[in-house]
Design a protein around this motif. Structure first.
Motif, PDB file in Angstrom:
ATOM      1  N   ALA A  71       0.830  -1.208   0.000  1.00 54.34           N
ATOM      2  CA  ALA A  71       0.000   0.000   0.000  1.00 54.34           C
ATOM      3  C   ALA A  71       0.866   1.260   0.000  1.00 54.34           C
ATOM      4  O   ALA A  71       1.856   1.353   0.730  1.00 54.34           O
ATOM      5  N   LEU A  72       0.474   2.214  -0.839  1.00 53.47           N
ATOM      6  CA  LEU A  72       1.098   3.538  -0.826  1.00 53.47           C
ATOM      7  C   LEU A  72       0.107   4.481  -0.137  1.00 53.47           C
ATOM      8  O   LEU A  72      -1.049   4.571  -0.529  1.00 53.47           O
ATOM      9  N   ILE A  73       0.605   5.158   0.904  1.00 60.25           N
ATOM     10  CA  ILE A  73      -0.277   6.034   1.671  1.00 60.25           C
ATOM     11  C   ILE A  73      -0.210   7.467   1.134  1.00 60.25           C
ATOM     12  O   ILE A  73       0.873   7.962   0.824  1.00 60.25           O
ATOM     13  N   VAL A  74      -1.359   8.101   1.022  1.00 61.22           N
ATOM     14  CA  VAL A  74      -1.380   9.504   0.586  1.00 61.22           C
ATOM     15  C   VAL A  74      -2.143  10.329   1.635  1.00 61.22           C
ATOM     16  O   VAL A  74      -3.252   9.965   2.036  1.00 61.22           O
ATOM     17  N   GLY A  75      -1.510  11.418   2.079  1.00 62.70           N
ATOM     18  CA  GLY A  75      -2.173  12.270   3.068  1.00 62.70           C
ATOM     19  C   GLY A  75      -2.065  13.736   2.694  1.00 62.70           C
ATOM     20  O   GLY A  75      -1.039  14.170   2.167  1.00 62.70           O
ATOM     21  N   VAL A  76      -3.124  14.472   2.934  1.00 62.72           N
ATOM     22  CA  VAL A  76      -3.103  15.918   2.671  1.00 62.72           C
ATOM     23  C   VAL A  76      -3.138  16.645   4.011  1.00 62.72           C
ATOM     24  O   VAL A  76      -4.028  16.406   4.831  1.00 62.72           O
ATOM     25  N   ASN A  77      -2.141  17.483   4.223  1.00 63.94           N
ATOM     26  CA  ASN A  77      -2.108  18.266   5.454  1.00 63.94           C
ATOM     27  C   ASN A  77      -2.807  19.600   5.200  1.00 63.94           C
ATOM     28  O   ASN A  77      -2.244  20.512   4.603  1.00 63.94           O
ATOM     29  N   LEU A  78      -4.041  19.673   5.657  1.00 60.19           N
ATOM     30  CA  LEU A  78      -4.855  20.862   5.401  1.00 60.19           C
ATOM     31  C   LEU A  78      -4.571  21.948   6.425  1.00 60.19           C
ATOM     32  O   LEU A  78      -4.672  21.699   7.631  1.00 60.19           O
ATOM     33  N   ARG A  79      -4.195  23.102   5.970  1.00 58.55           N
ATOM     34  CA  ARG A  79      -3.962  24.274   6.835  1.00 58.55           C
ATOM     35  C   ARG A  79      -3.101  23.942   8.051  1.00 58.55           C
ATOM     36  O   ARG A  79      -3.457  24.226   9.193  1.00 58.55           O
ATOM     37  N   ASN A  80      -2.019  23.242   7.776  1.00 54.58           N
ATOM     38  CA  ASN A  80      -1.042  22.973   8.826  1.00 54.58           C
ATOM     39  C   ASN A  80      -1.643  22.328  10.072  1.00 54.58           C
ATOM     40  O   ASN A  80      -1.436  22.787  11.195  1.00 54.58           O
ATOM     41  N   ASP A  81      -2.362  21.261   9.879  1.00 52.47           N
ATOM     42  CA  ASP A  81      -3.053  20.557  10.965  1.00 52.47           C
ATOM     43  C   ASP A  81      -2.039  19.948  11.937  1.00 52.47           C
ATOM     44  O   ASP A  81      -1.170  19.169  11.539  1.00 52.47           O
ATOM     45  N   LYS A  82      -2.163  20.277  13.217  1.00 55.71           N
ATOM     46  CA  LYS A  82      -1.159  19.791  14.170  1.00 55.71           C
ATOM     47  C   LYS A  82      -1.291  18.281  14.425  1.00 55.71           C
ATOM     48  O   LYS A  82      -0.369  17.652  14.937  1.00 55.71           O
ATOM     49  N   ASN A  83      -2.419  17.718  14.053  1.00 58.82           N
ATOM     50  CA  ASN A  83      -2.594  16.270  14.248  1.00 58.82           C
ATOM     51  C   ASN A  83      -2.186  15.445  13.030  1.00 58.82           C
ATOM     52  O   ASN A  83      -2.394  14.241  12.994  1.00 58.82           O
ATOM     53  N   PHE A  84      -1.627  16.129  12.025  1.00 56.45           N
ATOM     54  CA  PHE A  84      -1.406  15.435  10.754  1.00 56.45           C
ATOM     55  C   PHE A  84      -0.477  14.220  10.871  1.00 56.45           C
ATOM     56  O   PHE A  84      -0.813  13.115  10.433  1.00 56.45           O
ATOM     57  N   SER A  85       0.688  14.412  11.502  1.00 58.40           N
ATOM     58  CA  SER A  85       1.642  13.295  11.508  1.00 58.40           C
ATOM     59  C   SER A  85       1.082  12.135  12.333  1.00 58.40           C
ATOM     60  O   SER A  85       1.289  10.956  12.008  1.00 58.40           O
ATOM     61  N   TYR A  86       0.349  12.479  13.378  1.00 53.42           N
ATOM     62  CA  TYR A  86      -0.279  11.434  14.181  1.00 53.42           C
ATOM     63  C   TYR A  86      -1.277  10.633  13.340  1.00 53.42           C
ATOM     64  O   TYR A  86      -1.334   9.405  13.385  1.00 53.42           O
ATOM     65  N   SER A  87      -2.038  11.378  12.531  1.00 55.53           N
ATOM     66  CA  SER A  87      -3.062  10.744  11.704  1.00 55.53           C
ATOM     67  C   SER A  87      -2.432   9.767  10.701  1.00 55.53           C
ATOM     68  O   SER A  87      -2.941   8.668  10.471  1.00 55.53           O
ATOM     69  N   ILE A  88      -1.278  10.159  10.136  1.00 57.03           N
ATOM     70  CA  ILE A  88      -0.594   9.285   9.175  1.00 57.03           C
ATOM     71  C   ILE A  88      -0.053   8.033   9.886  1.00 57.03           C
ATOM     72  O   ILE A  88      -0.161   6.920   9.388  1.00 57.03           O
ATOM     73  N   GLU A  89       0.510   8.235  11.100  1.00 59.03           N
ATOM     74  CA  GLU A  89       1.010   7.089  11.861  1.00 59.03           C
ATOM     75  C   GLU A  89      -0.122   6.111  12.150  1.00 59.03           C
ATOM     76  O   GLU A  89       0.021   4.898  12.035  1.00 59.03           O
ATOM     77  N   GLU A  90      -1.247   6.667  12.521  1.00 57.06           N
ATOM     78  CA  GLU A  90      -2.406   5.832  12.840  1.00 57.06           C
ATOM     79  C   GLU A  90      -2.864   5.077  11.591  1.00 57.06           C
ATOM     80  O   GLU A  90      -3.188   3.885  11.643  1.00 57.06           O
ATOM     81  N   LEU A  91      -2.854   5.775  10.449  1.00 59.16           N
ATOM     82  CA  LEU A  91      -3.272   5.130   9.200  1.00 59.16           C
ATOM     83  C   LEU A  91      -2.355   3.947   8.866  1.00 59.16           C
ATOM     84  O   LEU A  91      -2.815   2.898   8.419  1.00 59.16           O
ATOM     85  N   LYS A  92      -1.057   4.139   9.129  1.00 60.01           N
ATOM     86  CA  LYS A  92      -0.119   3.034   8.877  1.00 60.01           C
ATOM     87  C   LYS A  92      -0.547   1.807   9.682  1.00 60.01           C
ATOM     88  O   LYS A  92      -0.599   0.695   9.179  1.00 60.01           O
TER      89      LYS A  92
END
Ligand SMILES: Nc1nc2c(ncn2[C@@H]2O[C@H](COP(=O)(O)OP(=O)(O)OP(=O)(O)O)[C@@H](O)[C@H]2O)c(=O)[nH]1
Ligand SMILES: [Mg+2]
Length: 425
Positions: free
Chosen positions: A12-33
């Protein structure tokens, strides 16, 4: 060396969009993994983009599509997983451009739930959630079919549209049927709930992020207070091991019983279709007299998980007046990081090693049985029935026999205290 099994897993290739510098973004990607691993796939790459606003037709910016195409080839990906929920149109447009299977976060979570569901109710709930999710996405699936312009009646439509319309009707009928079957199961559940409410035994709900150790804590209680091996629940190191609700009657101290319930765990952005479909399972939490919020203290992101649970409780409409004990679990892995002083209604335990279970029971007792009244009663011999009632329903601290009958020192419910006040000495 890689195991054979790993090589067969979809990449799987993961794609994430960080909207307006969301402070939870990296956490969200880790969780998706973690969700991708839970779905038995490997993560072979992550592509992210910072955006102020989403690009409506594709969610991501148009220029990024080429990067994803390159990424797919480089990593030999089999599937692209998006970190957000995609609209049916976005899903269709992206599939066309990328020519590969695409899953969004919701589709991924639904897939994990599908693979975990064991009981009849859980299976029906997942099937309902999947159908509700796929209904508006039908168009995308049939886009390759030929279309003609036509009026809105079925007979005038092109073959592609006819097929979609027929599929839609089939799915709608199936949704109707599933809801009916779930309503029947809910009736049985509601009757059980009524009986529980009538028994006046307080309900304690275990809630928390998935894999925090809720089921292990349930089993710790069964082990400590029931010694009843076969009534244990399923615990496992995987996301969403539990998908239904189990309730056990536990006597946490003499004649002080609680109904402990273990249920499905949470994850951030829990899909709406799932919350809706799991309504009756999640409703069990709403009936609780006390919530044990279980947190995996050994996970470095535990504060994020805490927030996810608090937000999900709000989202499903759990009354804020229900008292909560924060149970920091897996403390056996964090012995050097335990606070010297614990906050009120907070406790550090290890469900697995059974550390702190007795102390947690004391906290539960202080909240649920705090209005119990401690007193002494002198029960004459001829009122043996009252003595046996109190033996069954009050917490007896001490019993002495004298010439007048039995002198007991006890803690009892206020109702029992007023009812049997004449015996108080
Ligand atoms: N070291 C350690 N591991 C624990 C502890 N409690 C639970 N675990 C482990 O954590 C994993 C998840 O435990 P579960 O009890 O299944 O978690 P859960 O919260 O019920 O998870 P879901 O049902 O998936 O939401 C299992 O492998 C447990 O053995 C603990 O106190 N210490
Ligand atoms: Mg569980």
């Amino acid at each position: 060396m890689k195991k054979m099994n790993d090589e067969l897993k979809p990449k799987a290739l993961i794609v994430g969009v960080n909207l307006r510098n969301d402070k939870n973004f990296s956490y969200s990607i880790e969780e998706l993994k973690n969700l991708v691993y839970a779905c038995n796939m490997d993560v072979v790459g992550v592509i992210t983009q910072n955006l102020e606003n989403i690009n409506k037709p594709y969610y991501i910016g148009t220029g990024k599509i080429e990067d994803i195409n390159i990424g797919i080839n480089q990593c030999q990906a089999d599937i692209v997983v998006f970190d957000n929920e995609l609209s049916p149109v976005q899903l269709r447009n992206l599939e066309k451009k990328l020519n590969i299977s695409i899953l969004d976060r919701t589709g991924l979570i639904l897939e994990i739930f599908r693979s975990r569901a064991k009981t009849k109710e859980a299976k029906l709930q997942v099937e309902l959630a999947k159908l509700e999710y796929s209904l508006p996405r039908l168009v995308g699936l049939h886009d390759s079919l030929g279309r003609q312009a036509g009026s809105s009646t079925l007979s005038n439509k092109g073959s592609g549209e006819k097929k979609i319309e027929l599929d839609r009707r089939k799915i709608e009928n199936k949704i109707y049927e599933l809801k009916k079957r779930l309503d029947e199961l809910e009736k049985i559940r509601n009757n059980q709930k009524k009986r529980r409410k009538n028994s006046n035994i307080p309900i304690v709900a275990l809630v928390g992020y998935t894999n925090a150790g809720k089921s292990t804590l349930m089993n710790a209680y069964i082990d400590t207070y029931k010694k009843d091996e076969d009534k244990k629940v399923y615990e496992e190191n995987m996301l969403f091991a539990t998908l239904d609700t189990t309730v056990r009657n536990i006597e946490i101290s003499e004649n002080k019983n609680i109904l402990l319930s273990d249920t499905v765990g949470f994850v951030s952005k829990l899909p709406h279709s799932l919350i809706k479909a799991f309504r009756s399972t999640l409703n069990e939490i709403k009936d609780a007299d006390l919530i044990l919020h279980v947190i995996d203290y050994s996970d470095e992101k535990y504060e994020e998980y805490e927030k996810v649970t608090t937000n999900t409780l709000k989202e499903i409409g759990v009354d804020e007046s229900i008292p909560i004990i924060k149970v920091y679990n897996k403390s056996d892995l964090m012995l050097d990081r335990l606070p010297l002083v614990e906050d009120k209604n907070t406790i550090y335990i290890s469900a697995l090693k059974r550390y702190g279970i007795y102390e947690l029971s004391k906290l539960i007792e202080n909240i649920l049985f705090k209005n119990y009244i401690k007193c002494k009663m002198q029960i004459p011999f001829q009122d043996g029935d009252i003595l046996s009632y109190l033996n069954d329903n009050a917490h007896i601290i001490n019993t002495k026999y004298n010439e007048q009958g039995t002198l007991i020192e006890l803690e009892c419910k206020p109702q029992d205290y007023s009812k049997y006040k004449k015996y108080v000495v």
